[in-house]
Design a protein around this motif. Structure first.
Motif, PDB file in Angstrom:
ATOM      1  N   ASP A 117       3.044  -1.273  -7.165  1.00  0.00           N
ATOM      2  CA  ASP A 117       1.629  -1.101  -6.501  1.00  0.00           C
ATOM      3  C   ASP A 117       1.225   0.178  -6.067  1.00  0.00           C
ATOM      4  O   ASP A 117       0.032   0.024  -5.719  1.00  0.00           O
ATOM      5  CB  ASP A 117       1.839  -2.033  -5.210  1.00  0.00           C
ATOM      6  N   ASP A 118       2.117   1.208  -6.643  1.00  0.00           N
ATOM      7  CA  ASP A 118       1.533   2.732  -6.380  1.00  0.00           C
ATOM      8  C   ASP A 118       1.409   3.100  -7.834  1.00  0.00           C
ATOM      9  O   ASP A 118       1.362   4.580  -7.955  1.00  0.00           O
ATOM     10  CB  ASP A 118       2.405   3.587  -5.371  1.00  0.00           C
ATOM     11  N   VAL A 121      -1.430   5.524  -7.838  1.00  0.00           N
ATOM     12  CA  VAL A 121      -1.087   6.749  -7.133  1.00  0.00           C
ATOM     13  C   VAL A 121      -0.462   7.865  -7.776  1.00  0.00           C
ATOM     14  O   VAL A 121      -0.332   8.835  -8.141  1.00  0.00           O
ATOM     15  CB  VAL A 121      -0.412   6.462  -5.891  1.00  0.00           C
ATOM     16  N   TYR A 122       0.697   7.178  -8.530  1.00  0.00           N
ATOM     17  CA  TYR A 122       1.664   8.044  -9.501  1.00  0.00           C
ATOM     18  C   TYR A 122       1.052   8.695 -10.605  1.00  0.00           C
ATOM     19  O   TYR A 122       1.576   9.832 -10.939  1.00  0.00           O
ATOM     20  CB  TYR A 122       2.918   7.108  -9.860  1.00  0.00           C
ATOM     21  N   SER A 141      -3.955  -2.758  -5.543  1.00  0.00           N
ATOM     22  CA  SER A 141      -2.741  -1.865  -5.092  1.00  0.00           C
ATOM     23  C   SER A 141      -2.605  -1.514  -3.611  1.00  0.00           C
ATOM     24  O   SER A 141      -1.647  -1.771  -2.835  1.00  0.00           O
ATOM     25  CB  SER A 141      -2.681  -0.777  -5.949  1.00  0.00           C
ATOM     26  N   ALA A 142      -3.681  -1.188  -3.079  1.00  0.00           N
ATOM     27  CA  ALA A 142      -3.882  -0.495  -1.568  1.00  0.00           C
ATOM     28  C   ALA A 142      -3.635  -1.890  -0.720  1.00  0.00           C
ATOM     29  O   ALA A 142      -2.648  -1.607   0.205  1.00  0.00           O
ATOM     30  CB  ALA A 142      -5.159  -0.083  -1.230  1.00  0.00           C
ATOM     31  N   ARG A 145       0.208  -2.586  -0.992  1.00  0.00           N
ATOM     32  CA  ARG A 145       0.866  -1.838  -0.271  1.00  0.00           C
ATOM     33  C   ARG A 145       0.821  -2.074   1.077  1.00  0.00           C
ATOM     34  O   ARG A 145       1.938  -1.712   2.016  1.00  0.00           O
ATOM     35  CB  ARG A 145       0.704  -0.207  -0.497  1.00  0.00           C
TER      36      ARG A 145
END
Length: 249
Positions: A117-118, A121-122, A141-142, A145
């Motif tokens: 779920d990141d 971001v990654y 995803s946010a 998280r």
């Protein structure tokens, strides 16, 4: 406003729903009717918007829209919840978002080398595109998280022992393998009733490269749902005999 393709086989409960990776259709699972006969329950593959025999192409969709589509599709097909959701790759975000939105409709979950779920971001990427499917993962995803739990519902997480295919999305980051391993282990912690294992030497496309292992993960979760029993410890399960190396999450 669009049609989605949903092939199902055999009858029985709980209904198992197969969710494919980005750009793939239900064909990645091989023969759903064969899986259904082995599990003695109803198994349904389906094609998300823009894939396989479903409508749509060249349009960015969100993971939330895909989860909403799946809910509407299963309702239209009059398939009774709760379901066992089985996901590969980015399909894991769709199924986890489905479980977050409709928790009473999920009995258990199988995650086969699924997107963390990141991942956005990654990688610094919001929308992932492969073949004719484009999925924006950011909002879901946010939300995952912030809150993602299955309680004590049975969950099996299998990590690829060779996720080189996924590494190409990581744009050469040197910590990719450590990141991916850590992320897969974290997934097993969203339930207090889970198994984590590594598919030794198996690439990212676990449903294709290790169909027997994939089928065994489904059988374990289906049996746990039917009997209202806790999953066995990984080492005491049938997974090692199918090529999975047990490890702690």
């Amino acid at each position: 406003g669009h049609k989605l393709y949903l092939p199902c086989a055999v009858s029985g409960k709980p209904v198992v729903v197969l969710d494919s990776g980005l750009g793939n259709d239900h064909g990645i699972w091989g023969n759903p009717s064969g899986i259904a006969r082995r599990l003695h329950t109803r198994v349904c593959g389906y094609d998300r918007y823009g894939t396989g025999r479903s409508d749509g192409s060249n349009k960015v969709r969100t993971v939330g829209m895909a989860a909403s589509d799946l809910n509407a599709l299963l309702g239209k097909a009059k398939l009774k919840a709760p379901y066992v959701l089985v996901a590969h790759s980015i399909g894991g975000l769709v199924d986890r978002e489905f479980a977050r939105r409709y928790p009473k409709k999920v009995a258990g979950l199988v995650l086969l080398d699924t997107a963390p779920d990141d991942w956005d971001v990654y990688t610094g990427t919001k929308t992932f595109t492969f073949w004719s499917e484009s999925l924006n993962v950011t909002a879901a995803s946010a939300a995952l998280r912030a809150r993602d739990t299955l309680g004590a519902k049975p969950l099996v997480v299998i990590e690829s022992g060779n996720p080189a295919e996924v590494a190409t999305w990581a744009s050469g980051k040197t910590d990719f393998y450590a990141y991916w391993d850590s992320a897969q282990r974290r997934l097993a912690k969203i339930s207090s009733n889970s198994i984590f294992a590594v598919a030794t030497g198996i690439g990212h496309e676990i449903p294709v490269y290790a169909p027997a292992l994939s089928g065994e993960t489904m059988r374990l979760v289906v049996n746990a749902v039917r009997t209202h029993a806790k999953l066995p410890a990984c080492a005491a399960s049938t997974l090692p005999g199918k090529g999975a190396a047990c490890d702690r999450a």
